[in-house]
Design a protein around this motif. Structure first.
Motif, mmCIF file in Angstrom:
data_model
loop_
_atom_site.group_PDB
_atom_site.id
_atom_site.type_symbol
_atom_site.label_atom_id
_atom_site.label_comp_id
_atom_site.label_asym_id
_atom_site.label_seq_id
_atom_site.Cartn_x
_atom_site.Cartn_y
_atom_site.Cartn_z
ATOM 1 N N SER A 64 7.180 9.241 9.079
ATOM 2 C CA SER A 64 6.007 8.783 8.234
ATOM 3 C C SER A 64 6.499 7.292 7.731
ATOM 4 N N SER A 72 0.890 -1.177 0.094
ATOM 5 C CA SER A 72 0.056 0.076 -0.163
ATOM 6 C C SER A 72 0.898 1.190 -0.151
ATOM 7 N N ALA A 73 0.423 2.102 -0.672
ATOM 8 C CA ALA A 73 1.194 3.583 -0.630
ATOM 9 C C ALA A 73 0.633 4.512 0.569
ATOM 10 N N ARG A 74 -0.168 3.862 1.382
ATOM 11 C CA ARG A 74 -0.679 4.678 2.332
ATOM 12 C C ARG A 74 0.219 4.764 3.528
ATOM 13 N N THR A 75 0.441 5.997 4.180
ATOM 14 C CA THR A 75 1.606 6.163 5.094
ATOM 15 C C THR A 75 0.804 6.477 6.455
ATOM 16 N N VAL A 76 1.593 6.197 7.611
ATOM 17 C CA VAL A 76 0.904 6.739 8.836
ATOM 18 C C VAL A 76 2.099 7.827 9.377
ATOM 19 N N PRO A 98 4.996 3.379 6.407
ATOM 20 C CA PRO A 98 3.986 2.663 5.805
ATOM 21 C C PRO A 98 2.921 2.100 6.764
ATOM 22 N N ALA A 99 1.716 2.010 6.467
ATOM 23 C CA ALA A 99 0.565 1.483 6.976
ATOM 24 C C ALA A 99 0.808 0.047 7.230
ATOM 25 N N SER A 141 -0.083 3.381 13.998
ATOM 26 C CA SER A 141 -1.325 4.009 13.962
ATOM 27 C C SER A 141 -1.220 5.341 13.875
ATOM 28 N N GLU A 142 -1.986 6.271 13.223
ATOM 29 C CA GLU A 142 -2.052 7.771 13.021
ATOM 30 C C GLU A 142 -1.641 8.352 14.262
#
Length: 117
Positions: A30, A16-20, A32-33, A89-90
């Motif tokens: 920052s 996933s390109a989503r980061t936390v 990766p999630a 987690s964020e």
């Protein structure tokens, strides 16, 4: 003697390109999630997670599966958290754990009362 990190992230096409966004010792990161706190810190170049209570020797994750307790950190004000077992987690606030820490047992539904000495 080997000095480079042993743990390297594995890249795949399904990543996933989503980061936390989180912080370690008040430094923003920052990551990766979906990964553990320990993996995220290691891939961010952090090699010291805690210090031992007696000799203050630096420690970092060893087993990465919750057996050795070398990866203990303070997460969001709670000490003695095994970072290899907790997903990032964020907004998470992580601090290195210096020496021994007491873990205060707080039953659900009972208000916390701090005792002043």
């Amino acid at each position: 003697m080997r000095t480079e990190p042993l743990f390297q992230p594995i890249k795949s096409e399904t990543d996933s390109a989503r980061t936390v966004r989180l912080s370690f010792n008040d430094q923003p990161l920052s990551v990766p999630a979906g990964m553990s706190v320990a993996a995220a810190l290691l891939m961010s170049g952090i090699s010291r997670f805690r210090a031992t209570p007696v000799s203050e020797s630096p420690r970092a994750p060893y087993c990465m599966m919750g057996v050795c307790f070398e990866c203990l950190v303070e997460i969001d004000g709670v000490p003695n958290r095994q970072s290899c077992l907790i997903e990032v987690s964020e907004g998470m606030r992580i601090h290195s754990q210096e020496g021994a820490r007491d873990l205060i047992f707080q039953p659900v539904g009972v208000p916390f009362v701090e005792v002043q000495s």
